[in-house]
Design an enzyme around this catalytic site. Structure first.
Site, short mmCIF file in Angstrom:
data_model
loop_
_atom_site.label_atom_id
_atom_site.label_comp_id
_atom_site.label_asym_id
_atom_site.label_seq_id
_atom_site.Cartn_x
_atom_site.Cartn_y
_atom_site.Cartn_z
N SER A 254 0.57 -1.20 -0.04
CA SER A 254 -0.64 -0.25 -0.05
C SER A 254 1.04 1.50 0.22
O SER A 254 1.89 1.15 -0.38
CB SER A 254 -1.26 -0.15 1.48
OG SER A 254 -0.47 0.23 2.42
N LYS A 255 0.63 2.94 0.28
CA LYS A 255 0.76 3.46 0.46
C LYS A 255 2.19 3.54 1.09
O LYS A 255 2.96 4.51 0.92
CB LYS A 255 0.09 4.97 0.00
CG LYS A 255 -1.02 4.33 -0.85
CD LYS A 255 -1.10 5.73 -1.55
CE LYS A 255 -2.73 5.94 -2.46
NZ LYS A 255 -2.85 4.56 -2.83
N ARG A 256 1.78 2.92 1.83
CA ARG A 256 2.34 2.61 2.97
C ARG A 256 4.35 2.75 2.78
O ARG A 256 5.20 2.55 3.89
CB ARG A 256 2.58 2.06 4.02
CG ARG A 256 1.09 2.08 5.29
CD ARG A 256 1.10 1.65 6.85
NE ARG A 256 0.91 0.53 6.46
CZ ARG A 256 0.09 -0.12 6.05
NH1 ARG A 256 -1.29 0.06 5.26
NH2 ARG A 256 0.25 -1.45 5.89
N HIS A 257 4.52 1.83 1.96
CA HIS A 257 5.44 0.68 1.14
C HIS A 257 6.39 2.03 0.65
O HIS A 257 7.41 1.14 -0.18
CB HIS A 257 5.13 -0.90 0.48
CG HIS A 257 4.25 -1.37 1.96
ND1 HIS A 257 3.56 -1.29 1.74
CD2 HIS A 257 4.78 -1.91 2.78
CE1 HIS A 257 2.97 -2.16 2.55
NE2 HIS A 257 3.62 -2.55 3.58
#
Length: 487
Positions: A254-257
């Site tokens: 997800s965007k977190r990565h």
RNA sequence: GCCCCCAUCGUCUAGGGGACUAGGACGUCAGCCUUUCAAGCUGAAGACAGGGAUUCGAAUUCCCUUGGGGGCACCA
């Protein structure tokens, strides 16, 4: 004749990549696209692109373009499409109407507020959340009343209350779900758009998709799809749920990565051919040792049977290594071509543009040996371009004292001055003996020259560097080094 | 909470009953090469989650446990 044609169309592989333009495609999305594409090419089939833009609220401006760009970058060309679901609304409505008419679906008037509080309540009671089917058995009168109140209903599928739904997954075998665990999911939203479930089935059927290769996260909704196919009287395609690609923390990408959009890898200087090779190895392997494969070899050998079932964690170190291998495999001309945009973009602004292409070509091989990504090239070669080297005097004195450094540099300037043939071999033929004369180890002497000529302690081989820099620049830099020491 | 999927070195994987003292790759460490860096070469450390069962024999088959992941929206 007819039979032959039938057999042929039965064997015809038609797969699709069906992203939704609610964000930019990341590694996982693209790996799915890639498996579909390779599978199609291996089977001489068709790869179809379909944009599932049925969520008006979450639509991201420009996402479709980025999707197309990402596919093109990796050379995943499509044979049909892109189709846009937003332009096919009539088809989904017809299917929903049919199900309504056959009483395999029903209109639901429940408000989102009610549904939300219902879910909250279910969670609180540790019950599985799901629609409570309040509108499933409304009487004619109740329905008329609802209609009269002006509520725009959604259409829900009437899931069977008992029994099982199963299907054969090409990777995982027979998968069985209890129908009692399925709720009455929405087919048509109140804005007239279909949900994924409906649109997906209608399109896969109409587009004669033979194999649905999609990420594992869809496995749970597969029984709904199977049920829908049955309700509509259609033959479902073959399913294969691909292992997911996980982030370093083992959770869904997800965007977190970090660098999620695949286009960012392009910007970071990865080659599409390396990315292609790397991605196919995330979940597929040819044998027990082959890591590097050309696109042709991959197409030739690809098979569903060799796809692993377990999720894979994305390992950026390995991507970097592989990219370096591909970089070094390029002809120096090809390498230069690909590196130039990065140089133009990232070299310090004080350096004049456009760059001298002839000079760039000369020095590129020295960077090519060392770069793991194209984005590293400017940093690796900046000292070739700057007018004045900036470095700390201390670097010159890391291996010798001041007097010795001055003496060595002065001797070097003198030798250089009289040197006619400015190439690596003659340079070495001059400086190696000079080290001896100066009673310095080559490591010490060459190290000193390296700092004077490049401003760094780590650089490409000294004499090759000097050859590329040219006599004038080298002399100038040695004198600049002397200035630094003398002051 | 319920449902589904999965399980070999830190990571990607090979392995589909005996060829396994479990192979390769990245990364790590050591050495070689060497004017530094990089590349290259050589070597080392490093895994079958646990427990049952089947079998003459289990990394490989079955069951349970544990662990991980995913799903449970008028999102896809």
């Amino acid at each position: 004749m007819l039979e032959a044609k039938l057999a042929m169309s039965e064997a015809m592989v038609r797969v699709r990549f069906a992203p939704s333009p609610t964000g930019y495609p990341h590694l996982g999305n693209i790996r799915t696209a890639l498996f579909n594409w390779v599978f199609a090419r291996h089977n001489n089939g068709f790869f179809i692109l379909r944009i599932e833009d049925t969520d008006v609220a979450r639509l991201v401006e420009g996402a479709t373009d980025v999707i197309l760009e990402s596919l093109r970058w990796l050379g995943l060309d499509w044979d049909e499409g892109p189709y846009f679901q937003s332009q096919r609304l009539e088809l989904y409505r017809e299917a929903a109407d049919r199900l309504l008419k056959q009483e395999l679906a029903y209109k639901c008037y429940c408000s989102t507020e009610r549904l939300e509080s219902m879910r909250q309540e279910q969670m609180k009671r540790k019950q599985p959340p799901g629609y409570d089917r309040r509108c499933r058995n409304l009487t004619r009168e109740q329905r008329a009343e609802m209609e009269a109140s002006g509520i725009t209903p959604v259409v829900r599928f009437k899931s069977p209350l008992e029994g099982q739904t199963s299907f054969n997954d090409l990777l995982r075998g027979q998968i069985i779900f209890e129908n009692s665990t399925l709720d009455d999911f929405v087919l048509l939203k109140s804005d007239g758009y279909p949900t994924y479930h409906l649109a997906n089935i209608v399109d896969d059927h109409l587009m004669e998709i033979s194999h649905v290769l999609r990420a594992d996260e869809w496995l749970s909704s597969a029984p709904r799809h199977v049920l829908l196919y049955q309700a509509l009287g259609w033959q479902p395609p073959q399913f294969a749920h691909l292992p997911m690609i996980l982030g370093a923390d083992r959770s869904k990408l997800s965007k977190r990565h970090g660098a999620t959009a695949i286009t960012e890898y392009q910007e970071q200087g990865y080659l599409p051919e390396a990315m292609f090779n790397f991605l196919v190895l995330l979940g597929w392997a040819l044998d027990d040792k082959t890591e590097l494969l050309t696109r042709e070899e991959i197409i030739k050998h690809f098979s569903l049977e060799r796809i692993s079932r377990a999720a894979a964690v994305f390992n950026k170190d390995k991507l970097e290594w592989m990219n370096g291998v591909y970089l070094r495999g390029l002809s120096s001309e090809e390498f230069a071509q690909r590196a130039i945009p990065f140089l133009e973009k990232d070299l310090q602004t004080a350096i004049n543009r456009p760059l001298d292409i002839g000079y760039v070509r000369q020095l590129m091989p020295l960077a090519q040996e060392r770069a793991r990504t194209l984005a590293e090239v400017p940093q690796l070669s900046e000292f070739f371009f700057v007018e004045e080297l900036e470095y700390d005097v201390g670097l010159l004195l890391s291996k010798t004292d001041k007097a010795e450094a001055i003496r060595s540099l002065q001797a070097s300037v003198a030798r250089m001055d009289s040197l006619k043939d400015w190439n690596a071999a003659p340079l070495e033929a001059v400086f190696r003996p000079l080290a001896e004369e100066l009673k310095l180890k080559t490591g010490v002497f060459f190290g000193l020259l390296r700092v004077a000529v490049t401003g760094r302690t780590a650089a490409p081989p000294l004499f090759q560097t000097m050859e590329v820099l040219g006599k004038e620049r080298c002399l100038k830099r040695l004198r600049a080094a002397l200035d630094k020491l003398v002051v």
